[in-house]
Design a protein around this motif. Structure first.
Motif, PDB file in Angstrom:
ATOM      1  N   LEU A 112      -3.485   2.520  -9.463  1.00  0.00           N
ATOM      2  CA  LEU A 112      -3.906   3.781  -8.877  1.00  0.00           C
ATOM      3  C   LEU A 112      -5.407   3.686  -8.635  1.00  0.00           C
ATOM      4  O   LEU A 112      -6.197   3.699  -9.575  1.00  0.00           O
ATOM      5  CB  LEU A 112      -3.566   4.940  -9.809  1.00  0.00           C
ATOM      6  CG  LEU A 112      -2.079   5.029 -10.171  1.00  0.00           C
ATOM      7  CD1 LEU A 112      -1.837   6.195 -11.109  1.00  0.00           C
ATOM      8  CD2 LEU A 112      -1.222   5.131  -8.930  1.00  0.00           C
ATOM      9  N   VAL A 113      -5.770   3.514  -7.385  1.00  0.00           N
ATOM     10  CA  VAL A 113      -7.170   3.305  -7.010  1.00  0.00           C
ATOM     11  C   VAL A 113      -7.781   4.666  -6.663  1.00  0.00           C
ATOM     12  O   VAL A 113      -8.079   4.964  -5.511  1.00  0.00           O
ATOM     13  CB  VAL A 113      -7.310   2.263  -5.877  1.00  0.00           C
ATOM     14  CG1 VAL A 113      -6.999   0.873  -6.401  1.00  0.00           C
ATOM     15  CG2 VAL A 113      -6.390   2.580  -4.692  1.00  0.00           C
ATOM     16  N   VAL A 114      -7.932   5.467  -7.718  1.00  0.00           N
ATOM     17  CA  VAL A 114      -8.435   6.831  -7.594  1.00  0.00           C
ATOM     18  C   VAL A 114      -9.570   7.043  -8.581  1.00  0.00           C
ATOM     19  O   VAL A 114      -9.621   6.402  -9.632  1.00  0.00           O
ATOM     20  CB  VAL A 114      -7.323   7.878  -7.825  1.00  0.00           C
ATOM     21  CG1 VAL A 114      -6.247   7.763  -6.760  1.00  0.00           C
ATOM     22  CG2 VAL A 114      -6.716   7.751  -9.213  1.00  0.00           C
TER      23      VAL A 114
ATOM     24  N   ILE B   3       0.862  -1.171   0.000  1.00  0.00           N
ATOM     25  CA  ILE B   3       0.000   0.000   0.000  1.00  0.00           C
ATOM     26  C   ILE B   3       0.904   1.228   0.000  1.00  0.00           C
ATOM     27  O   ILE B   3       1.830   1.306   0.795  1.00  0.00           O
ATOM     28  CB  ILE B   3      -0.906   0.016   1.251  1.00  0.00           C
ATOM     29  CG1 ILE B   3      -1.694  -1.289   1.369  1.00  0.00           C
ATOM     30  CG2 ILE B   3      -1.822   1.214   1.248  1.00  0.00           C
ATOM     31  CD1 ILE B   3      -2.582  -1.591   0.205  1.00  0.00           C
ATOM     32  N   GLY B   4       0.623   2.165  -0.893  1.00  0.00           N
ATOM     33  CA  GLY B   4       1.487   3.334  -0.967  1.00  0.00           C
ATOM     34  C   GLY B   4       0.785   4.562  -1.495  1.00  0.00           C
ATOM     35  O   GLY B   4      -0.434   4.598  -1.657  1.00  0.00           O
ATOM     36  N   HIS B   5       1.578   5.554  -1.766  1.00  0.00           N
ATOM     37  CA  HIS B   5       1.136   6.851  -2.280  1.00  0.00           C
ATOM     38  C   HIS B   5       1.440   6.900  -3.770  1.00  0.00           C
ATOM     39  O   HIS B   5       2.334   6.195  -4.257  1.00  0.00           O
ATOM     40  CB  HIS B   5       1.893   7.966  -1.536  1.00  0.00           C
ATOM     41  CG  HIS B   5       1.430   9.332  -1.868  1.00  0.00           C
ATOM     42  ND1 HIS B   5       2.020  10.084  -2.866  1.00  0.00           N
ATOM     43  CD2 HIS B   5       0.430  10.089  -1.353  1.00  0.00           C
ATOM     44  CE1 HIS B   5       1.404  11.246  -2.932  1.00  0.00           C
ATOM     45  NE2 HIS B   5       0.438  11.276  -2.026  1.00  0.00           N
ATOM     46  N   ILE B   6       0.738   7.747  -4.487  1.00  0.00           N
ATOM     47  CA  ILE B   6       0.945   7.862  -5.926  1.00  0.00           C
ATOM     48  C   ILE B   6       2.398   8.192  -6.271  1.00  0.00           C
ATOM     49  O   ILE B   6       2.902   7.801  -7.318  1.00  0.00           O
ATOM     50  CB  ILE B   6      -0.044   8.890  -6.546  1.00  0.00           C
ATOM     51  CG1 ILE B   6      -0.110   8.713  -8.053  1.00  0.00           C
ATOM     52  CG2 ILE B   6       0.273  10.293  -6.102  1.00  0.00           C
ATOM     53  CD1 ILE B   6      -1.281   9.419  -8.701  1.00  0.00           C
ATOM     54  N   SER B   7       3.089   8.841  -5.366  1.00  0.00           N
ATOM     55  CA  SER B   7       4.508   9.161  -5.600  1.00  0.00           C
ATOM     56  C   SER B   7       5.401   7.922  -5.539  1.00  0.00           C
ATOM     57  O   SER B   7       6.565   7.984  -5.934  1.00  0.00           O
ATOM     58  CB  SER B   7       4.990  10.206  -4.590  1.00  0.00           C
ATOM     59  OG  SER B   7       4.931   9.677  -3.271  1.00  0.00           O
TER      60      SER B   7
ATOM     61  N   LEU C   8       1.692  -2.446  -6.371  1.00  0.00           N
ATOM     62  CA  LEU C   8       1.485  -1.268  -5.536  1.00  0.00           C
ATOM     63  C   LEU C   8       0.043  -0.815  -5.693  1.00  0.00           C
ATOM     64  O   LEU C   8      -0.445  -0.657  -6.810  1.00  0.00           O
ATOM     65  CB  LEU C   8       2.424  -0.130  -5.986  1.00  0.00           C
ATOM     66  CG  LEU C   8       2.221   1.204  -5.261  1.00  0.00           C
ATOM     67  CD1 LEU C   8       2.697   1.114  -3.806  1.00  0.00           C
ATOM     68  CD2 LEU C   8       2.932   2.327  -5.997  1.00  0.00           C
ATOM     69  N   LEU C   9      -0.657  -0.632  -4.566  1.00  0.00           N
ATOM     70  CA  LEU C   9      -1.994  -0.010  -4.550  1.00  0.00           C
ATOM     71  C   LEU C   9      -1.796   1.393  -4.011  1.00  0.00           C
ATOM     72  O   LEU C   9      -1.371   1.568  -2.868  1.00  0.00           O
ATOM     73  CB  LEU C   9      -2.943  -0.763  -3.623  1.00  0.00           C
ATOM     74  CG  LEU C   9      -3.560  -2.049  -4.096  1.00  0.00           C
ATOM     75  CD1 LEU C   9      -4.536  -2.585  -3.057  1.00  0.00           C
ATOM     76  CD2 LEU C   9      -4.253  -1.890  -5.422  1.00  0.00           C
ATOM     77  N   ALA C  10      -2.087   2.404  -4.826  1.00  0.00           N
ATOM     78  CA  ALA C  10      -1.769   3.770  -4.429  1.00  0.00           C
ATOM     79  C   ALA C  10      -2.914   4.735  -4.712  1.00  0.00           C
ATOM     80  O   ALA C  10      -3.759   4.481  -5.573  1.00  0.00           O
ATOM     81  CB  ALA C  10      -0.514   4.235  -5.176  1.00  0.00           C
ATOM     82  N   CYS C  11      -2.909   5.833  -3.972  1.00  0.00           N
ATOM     83  CA  CYS C  11      -3.804   6.963  -4.244  1.00  0.00           C
ATOM     84  C   CYS C  11      -3.123   8.230  -3.734  1.00  0.00           C
ATOM     85  O   CYS C  11      -1.936   8.221  -3.423  1.00  0.00           O
ATOM     86  CB  CYS C  11      -5.192   6.747  -3.658  1.00  0.00           C
ATOM     87  SG  CYS C  11      -5.384   7.205  -1.945  1.00  0.00           S
ATOM     88  N   PHE C  12      -3.881   9.316  -3.614  1.00  0.00           N
ATOM     89  CA  PHE C  12      -3.318  10.621  -3.252  1.00  0.00           C
ATOM     90  C   PHE C  12      -3.217  10.864  -1.753  1.00  0.00           C
ATOM     91  O   PHE C  12      -2.489  11.754  -1.325  1.00  0.00           O
ATOM     92  CB  PHE C  12      -4.181  11.745  -3.845  1.00  0.00           C
ATOM     93  CG  PHE C  12      -4.272  11.721  -5.331  1.00  0.00           C
ATOM     94  CD1 PHE C  12      -3.194  12.089  -6.120  1.00  0.00           C
ATOM     95  CD2 PHE C  12      -5.444  11.341  -5.963  1.00  0.00           C
ATOM     96  CE1 PHE C  12      -3.272  12.074  -7.498  1.00  0.00           C
ATOM     97  CE2 PHE C  12      -5.538  11.336  -7.338  1.00  0.00           C
ATOM     98  CZ  PHE C  12      -4.449  11.706  -8.111  1.00  0.00           C
ATOM     99  N   CYS C  13      -3.981  10.159  -0.942  1.00  0.00           N
ATOM    100  CA  CYS C  13      -4.057  10.434   0.499  1.00  0.00           C
ATOM    101  C   CYS C  13      -2.705  10.258   1.180  1.00  0.00           C
ATOM    102  O   CYS C  13      -2.022   9.254   0.977  1.00  0.00           O
ATOM    103  CB  CYS C  13      -5.081   9.526   1.166  1.00  0.00           C
ATOM    104  SG  CYS C  13      -6.758   9.762   0.575  1.00  0.00           S
ATOM    105  N   ALA C  14      -2.371  11.209   2.009  1.00  0.00           N
ATOM    106  CA  ALA C  14      -1.106  11.146   2.742  1.00  0.00           C
ATOM    107  C   ALA C  14      -1.177  10.144   3.890  1.00  0.00           C
ATOM    108  O   ALA C  14      -0.201   9.448   4.170  1.00  0.00           O
ATOM    109  CB  ALA C  14      -0.744  12.529   3.270  1.00  0.00           C
TER     110      ALA C  14
ATOM    111  N   HIS D 112       3.860   3.299 -16.424  1.00  0.00           N
ATOM    112  CA  HIS D 112       3.965   2.080 -15.607  1.00  0.00           C
ATOM    113  C   HIS D 112       2.834   1.937 -14.599  1.00  0.00           C
ATOM    114  O   HIS D 112       2.992   1.260 -13.581  1.00  0.00           O
ATOM    115  CB  HIS D 112       5.306   1.998 -14.872  1.00  0.00           C
ATOM    116  CG  HIS D 112       6.485   2.309 -15.712  1.00  0.00           C
ATOM    117  ND1 HIS D 112       6.878   1.499 -16.750  1.00  0.00           N
ATOM    118  CD2 HIS D 112       7.341   3.349 -15.704  1.00  0.00           C
ATOM    119  CE1 HIS D 112       7.932   2.027 -17.328  1.00  0.00           C
ATOM    120  NE2 HIS D 112       8.234   3.152 -16.723  1.00  0.00           N
ATOM    121  N   ALA D 113       1.699   2.598 -14.849  1.00  0.00           N
ATOM    122  CA  ALA D 113       0.584   2.523 -13.908  1.00  0.00           C
ATOM    123  C   ALA D 113      -0.723   2.314 -14.657  1.00  0.00           C
ATOM    124  O   ALA D 113      -0.839   2.631 -15.833  1.00  0.00           O
ATOM    125  CB  ALA D 113       0.509   3.801 -13.075  1.00  0.00           C
ATOM    126  N   ILE D 114      -1.682   1.759 -13.923  1.00  0.00           N
ATOM    127  CA  ILE D 114      -3.039   1.661 -14.427  1.00  0.00           C
ATOM    128  C   ILE D 114      -3.955   2.326 -13.400  1.00  0.00           C
ATOM    129  O   ILE D 114      -3.694   2.278 -12.201  1.00  0.00           O
ATOM    130  CB  ILE D 114      -3.495   0.198 -14.675  1.00  0.00           C
ATOM    131  CG1 ILE D 114      -3.395  -0.639 -13.392  1.00  0.00           C
ATOM    132  CG2 ILE D 114      -2.706  -0.438 -15.791  1.00  0.00           C
ATOM    133  CD1 ILE D 114      -4.065  -1.993 -13.501  1.00  0.00           C
TER     134      ILE D 114
END
Length: 145
Positions: free
Chosen positions: A19-21, A4-8, A96-102, A30-32
């Motif tokens: 990117l689960v946004v 689990i991570g951040h978009i960065s 990696l599962l990522a979004c914008f939340c800090a 390199h992302a979907i």
């Protein structure tokens, strides 16, 4: 293994970067983007309103957001198929599962992580997130209504 991570954190170190946004101006290389595993526009706006009104905190997240997100997630078979795909791929790929939340703990990523951990996916996450799997089980059985 799922992380689990951040978009960065998106990088070629992962086999897949999800990117689960709900929306993006541009999907990084390199992302979907997978909006089905993000909150609906209605829930997103509810969160944004709570945040702008100073109501968003851990309690609001637990009492309002989590239940709403779980209901949304499992109201559509396609969402469950995506979760099943993540479960299966967790044994053969680095994802990696990522979004914008800090703050991951106050984000839908923690809910996704708890659900995946609860069914036995290979995932690196806080063990406390398993509470979301138990909450989902209670909702399905009628104990959490």
């Amino acid at each position: 293994m799922i992380k689990i991570g951040h978009i960065s954190d998106v990088s070629t170190d992962y086999d897949e970067n999800w990117l689960v946004v709900r929306s993006l101006r541009a999907v990084p290389p390199h992302a979907i983007q997978e909006p089905r595993l993000s909150p609906s526009r209605l829930l997103l706006y509810k969160y944004l309103d709570a945040k702008s009104e100073g109501k968003f905190n851990g309690e609001w997240f637990q009492q309002v957001y989590v239940r709403a997100f779980l209901s949304e997630l499992f109201s559509d078979r396609a969402n469950m198929e995506l979760m099943d795909r993540l479960y299966r791929d967790s044994f053969t790929k680095n994802i990696l599962l990522a979004c914008f939340c800090a703050d991951e703990a106050l984000c839908h990523r923690s809910i996704l992580a708890g659900l995946l951990a609860g069914v036995g996916a290979r995932i690196e996450c806080d063990a406390g997130y398993l509470k979301y799997y138990r909450m989902f089980q209670d909702m399905v059985s009628g104990r959490g209504a």
